[in-house]
Design an enzyme around this catalytic site. Sequence first.
Site, PDB file in Angstrom:
ATOM      1  N   SER A   1       0.854  -1.202   0.194  1.00 47.73           N
ATOM      2  CA  SER A   1      -0.158   0.097  -0.022  1.00 47.73           C
ATOM      3  C   SER A   1       0.807   1.092  -0.025  1.00 47.73           C
ATOM      4  O   SER A   1       2.139   1.016  -0.274  1.00 47.73           O
ATOM      5  CB  SER A   1      -1.074  -0.090   1.156  1.00 47.73           C
ATOM      6  N   LYS A   2       0.185   2.403  -0.121  1.00 50.56           N
ATOM      7  CA  LYS A   2       1.095   3.721  -0.126  1.00 50.56           C
ATOM      8  C   LYS A   2       2.111   3.550   1.188  1.00 50.56           C
ATOM      9  O   LYS A   2       2.855   4.265   0.923  1.00 50.56           O
ATOM     10  CB  LYS A   2      -0.043   4.914   0.208  1.00 50.56           C
ATOM     11  N   ARG A   3       1.620   3.332   2.127  1.00 53.14           N
ATOM     12  CA  ARG A   3       2.628   3.177   3.372  1.00 53.14           C
ATOM     13  C   ARG A   3       4.105   2.515   2.780  1.00 53.14           C
ATOM     14  O   ARG A   3       5.108   3.117   3.441  1.00 53.14           O
ATOM     15  CB  ARG A   3       2.257   2.245   4.571  1.00 53.14           C
ATOM     16  N   HIS A   4       4.222   1.752   2.041  1.00 51.80           N
ATOM     17  CA  HIS A   4       5.328   1.075   1.315  1.00 51.80           C
ATOM     18  C   HIS A   4       6.097   2.215   0.535  1.00 51.80           C
ATOM     19  O   HIS A   4       7.226   1.836  -0.186  1.00 51.80           O
ATOM     20  CB  HIS A   4       5.108  -0.262   1.096  1.00 51.80           C
ATOM     21  N   GLY A   5       5.685   3.299   0.507  1.00 45.51           N
ATOM     22  CA  GLY A   5       6.378   4.267  -0.515  1.00 45.51           C
ATOM     23  C   GLY A   5       5.853   4.153  -1.826  1.00 45.51           C
ATOM     24  O   GLY A   5       4.539   4.112  -2.046  1.00 45.51           O
TER      25      GLY A   5
END
Length: 469
Positions: free
Chosen positions: A237-241
């Site tokens: 997800s976006k959390r992973h960059g």
Amino acid sequence: MTVVTRFAPSPTGFLHVGGARTALYSWLVAKAAGGKFVLRIEDTDRERSTQPAIDAILEGMEWLGLTWDEGPYYQTKRFDRYEHYIAQLLAEDKAYKCYCSTERLEQMREEQMANGEKPRYDGHCRDNPAAGGDSYVIRFRNPQTGSVKFHDHIRGPIEFANSELDDLIIARSDGTPTYNFCVVIDDWEMQITHVVRGEDHINNTPRQINILQALGAPIPEYAHVSMILGDDGKKLSKRHGAVSVMQYRDDGYLPEAVLNYLVRLGWSHGDQEIFSVAEMTELFRLDDVNKAASAFNTEKLNWLNQHYMKSLPVERVVPYLQWHFTDQAIDVSKGPALEQLLPLMADRVKTLKELAAQSRYFYEEYEAFDEAAAKKHLRPVAREALEAVQDRLASLTEWNPASIQQAIQQTADDLQVGMGKVGMPLRVAVTGSGNSPSLDVTLAMLSQTQVVGRIARAISYIMEREQAQ
Ligand code: GLU
């Protein structure tokens, strides 16, 4: 038979890594067989589909070089085709009008849930020609017995009992066709032979096969690709960059590196890591794709990116590098040619973005000395060495790595100090930081005037420091 594959994104967001990998696998299947790759935009969900998302998907595909032979088709432009087949199925009694009210369906659903059953349509209107009214949906008459079997190239044999599937709505009460129906008609009319898509579509497959069969259409082969997880094992997800493909461009990755990375994410060929597009086209097999979810690994992507920065022909990399200089507002017209800079710097960085950022001093004055480097190397004791090397460099009549190297060496010899005592202050003076490729080459890429001027700047800095003490 010509192999025809497709990538069929719903334009509700950018092209993300998972989608790009599916697109790549599908593209490879077509290329390997000398077949055709079709791009189809599944934009029937008008509320969630947007033009910026369509543009982003096309941009991502183009950047990766996943060119399509046909399309892009847009489902919203093909409603007449869907209507045609809906009418045909009705006429053949393979579909029927369902007049059930929302209240009835809701109540049925609640009862089923309360009984611990899976909610499904009970077939009320299926054999009830007496039903009527103004408002109706159209349902596909799904077979009630037997099962749907298919061989998934990634997951092996899969079977669904028809008793598990209810009569799917193929047209809504406003007459618009539903998602699964459009996919079926498109795959058939576009003569798709291999459907490669995300595993979240496995449950749609038996429904689609039943409709294809009812239409007398051939059944394509299927491959459902697993999910991609982040470094931490959670769904990417976006959390992973970076999850958008274009974010990889912005972060300084080459398309070759991203493609190589994506092909390996869930597929392998022995222990080989590096695959050019030609090689992956030759070696990739759907049946060798791993059915377990794959985990993202930024380290590996960095490693591949550096490999391609170093090994691709410079003229291939330079336009991408130029993009980053422009992005960072660095005007390279008055400094070393990027063709020369690239081999010098590629070893020292993981991305083109870093390369541009770390090369700023070749093209403009650095703003300030890196604090730690200045503190360590631009000290009063360094002043003598800097003045001496400045003199020697200023009087050179030839400006090249060999003459520069000799000037530095002679300065160290004159002062009876090690090379580092001259080299480090000189490096900080010229580049603003303690990091640079070897000094002779670095200095040679700047002009003699620039170098002499920057040494003067460092000497003034040291003098100010002396006064402040
Ligand atoms: N439009 C679907 C998606 O973006 C893909 C459908 C398919 O490949 O059949 O998930």
